[in-house]
Design an enzyme around this catalytic site. Sequence first.
Site, PDB file in Angstrom:
ATOM      1  CG  PHE A 152      -1.862   1.216   1.197  1.00 12.71           C
ATOM      2  CD1 PHE A 152      -3.025   1.196   0.435  1.00 12.71           C
ATOM      3  CD2 PHE A 152      -1.545   2.362   1.897  1.00 12.71           C
ATOM      4  CE1 PHE A 152      -3.867   2.312   0.393  1.00 12.71           C
ATOM      5  CE2 PHE A 152      -2.382   3.480   1.850  1.00 12.71           C
ATOM      6  CZ  PHE A 152      -3.550   3.446   1.101  1.00 12.71           C
ATOM      7  CG  ASP A 165       5.608   3.472   1.856  1.00 14.87           C
ATOM      8  OD1 ASP A 165       5.655   3.926   3.018  1.00 14.87           O
ATOM      9  OD2 ASP A 165       4.580   3.518   1.144  1.00 14.87           O
ATOM     10  CE  LYS A 225      -0.810   5.631   7.902  1.00 19.41           C
ATOM     11  NZ  LYS A 225      -0.551   4.871   6.681  1.00 19.41           N
TER      12      LYS A 225
HETATM   13  C1  LIG Z   1      -0.712   5.191   5.222  1.00 19.37           C
HETATM   14  C2  LIG Z   1       0.298   4.783   4.251  1.00 19.37           C
HETATM   15  C3  LIG Z   1       0.489   5.506   3.050  1.00 19.37           C
HETATM   16  C4  LIG Z   1      -0.382   6.682   2.665  1.00 19.37           C
HETATM   17  O1  LIG Z   1      -0.262   7.742   3.554  1.00 19.37           O
HETATM   18  P1  LIG Z   1      -1.360   8.923   3.539  1.00 19.37           P
HETATM   19  O2  LIG Z   1      -0.794   9.930   4.513  1.00 19.37           O
HETATM   20  O3  LIG Z   1      -2.649   8.314   4.002  1.00 19.37           O
HETATM   21  O4  LIG Z   1      -1.435   9.445   2.174  1.00 19.37           O
HETATM   22  C5  LIG Z   1       1.484   5.087   2.204  1.00 19.37           C
HETATM   23  N1  LIG Z   1       2.273   4.036   2.501  1.00 19.37           N
HETATM   24  C6  LIG Z   1       2.129   3.342   3.648  1.00 19.37           C
HETATM   25  C7  LIG Z   1       3.048   2.200   3.933  1.00 19.37           C
HETATM   26  C8  LIG Z   1       1.130   3.677   4.550  1.00 19.37           C
HETATM   27  O5  LIG Z   1       0.972   2.970   5.667  1.00 19.37           O
END
Ligand SMILES: *Cc1c(COP(=O)(O)O)cnc(C)c1O
Length: 417
Positions: A132, A218, A247
């Site tokens: 994600f 990420d 986050k």
């Molecule tokens: C939450 C998340 C995102 C997206 O972040 P947003 O601030 O909601 O756009 C991207 N990558 C990972 C691994 C996430 O947990």
Amino acid sequence: MKKDLNSLFVPVFKRTGAPFVKGKGVYLFDEDGKKYLDFGSGIAVNALGYSYPALEKVIKTQGASLLHTSNLYFNKPQIELAELLLKKSFADKVFFCNSGTEANEAAIKFARKRGNLISSDKYHILSFTDCFHGRTYGALSATAQPVFHQGFEPILDGFHYAPFNDMEKTKEILSQHQFAAIFIEPIQGESGVNSATAEFLRFLREYADKFEILLIFDEIQCGMARTGHLWGYELFNVIPDIMTLAKPVGGGLPLGVVLCKETAVEKMAVGDHGTTFGGNPLACSLGFELLKIVSDKSFLKEVRRLGQYLKKKLNTLKETIPCIEEVRGTGLFVGVQLSIDPLPVVAKCKDNGLLLIKAGHHTIRFIPPLVITDNDIDKAVSIFEKTLSEFSCTGEMVDTEVKSDVKKKSTLRKNKN
Ligand SMILES: *Cc1c(COP(=O)(O)O)cnc(C)c1O
């Protein structure tokens, strides 16, 4: 009659219950005065819980002096945070934005710019099943889950997906195009706390080096002390070229970060990318305070100890509750995989005063503030245990006769509210 609050909003979220009005420590309070033990942290955001004194102080001082200047000018909190992030990580350069998806968008652009200058075909991006990376088009295209693409096609050109942790298949796909970047969550969050293997990440590192591909981690969910290590990559001893954060980094305010090796962004030039709000003084001053606190060695050690304690307690439950299939994770990034649909369990836990978050693969995430205590863990696991015992392993609610004791208690609790 209560107003249907969902009717106010574009229906992309499914929310129930009274609005939250206050947070204190690791507890949230709703409008009706009901108290919840928070093991979700606003999706891994509130690393220091609520009303943390050092952060409150920053809000008061910075909030009263300067909120926004744009990136036409320098501001001090942004410089302090940049310097500290670079000092504490592998990186040489930083770009600030406002969210996770924006951080990944920036990383995609950085990679494509560099790739394009090497060869006009070198724009392809690889990511992995169940990952994600966000909801805007670039990050969405990198999110290798058809369910998120459905109805929003066409997604961007040049995005490819390989099975997570599968070296042979990955090598095969990498050999088919000119790749600019490989995107990976070292530990996948949304899909249920699934870790890459060190071998797999080492293989990606070697392959990326050999073919001038950027390796992008990420760490929006797994980074920033969540695992009891400041960065997820420390667990695997593999250093990325770019790492995205969001986050928790803004201490509860929107903030996204792209950390880069110099070589990854040396071709980026003035005007190639930008943002109005990114790196605003208030979010950066909170981020600076947060990073100082969570990067402390003894703080990280305590997160690891708490994580072990939480996992031990959940593993003890697993011995007696058959619908718990697996307990996995590192530090306070823990997933419990069930044999039943986790959604009603999460909803029931909320009724019972415990906030947890569903993830993929029938998993429930335990991602509490990093400042919880053993006592909070005992309480959370006890509520989780009682709640699970209200379900049979087919997902049905258990017969009142069989579990009369548990039912009685939960009815009592309900009547109190
Ligand atoms: C939450 C998340 C995102 C997206 O972040 P947003 O601030 O909601 O756009 C991207 N990558 C990972 C691994 C996430 O947990």
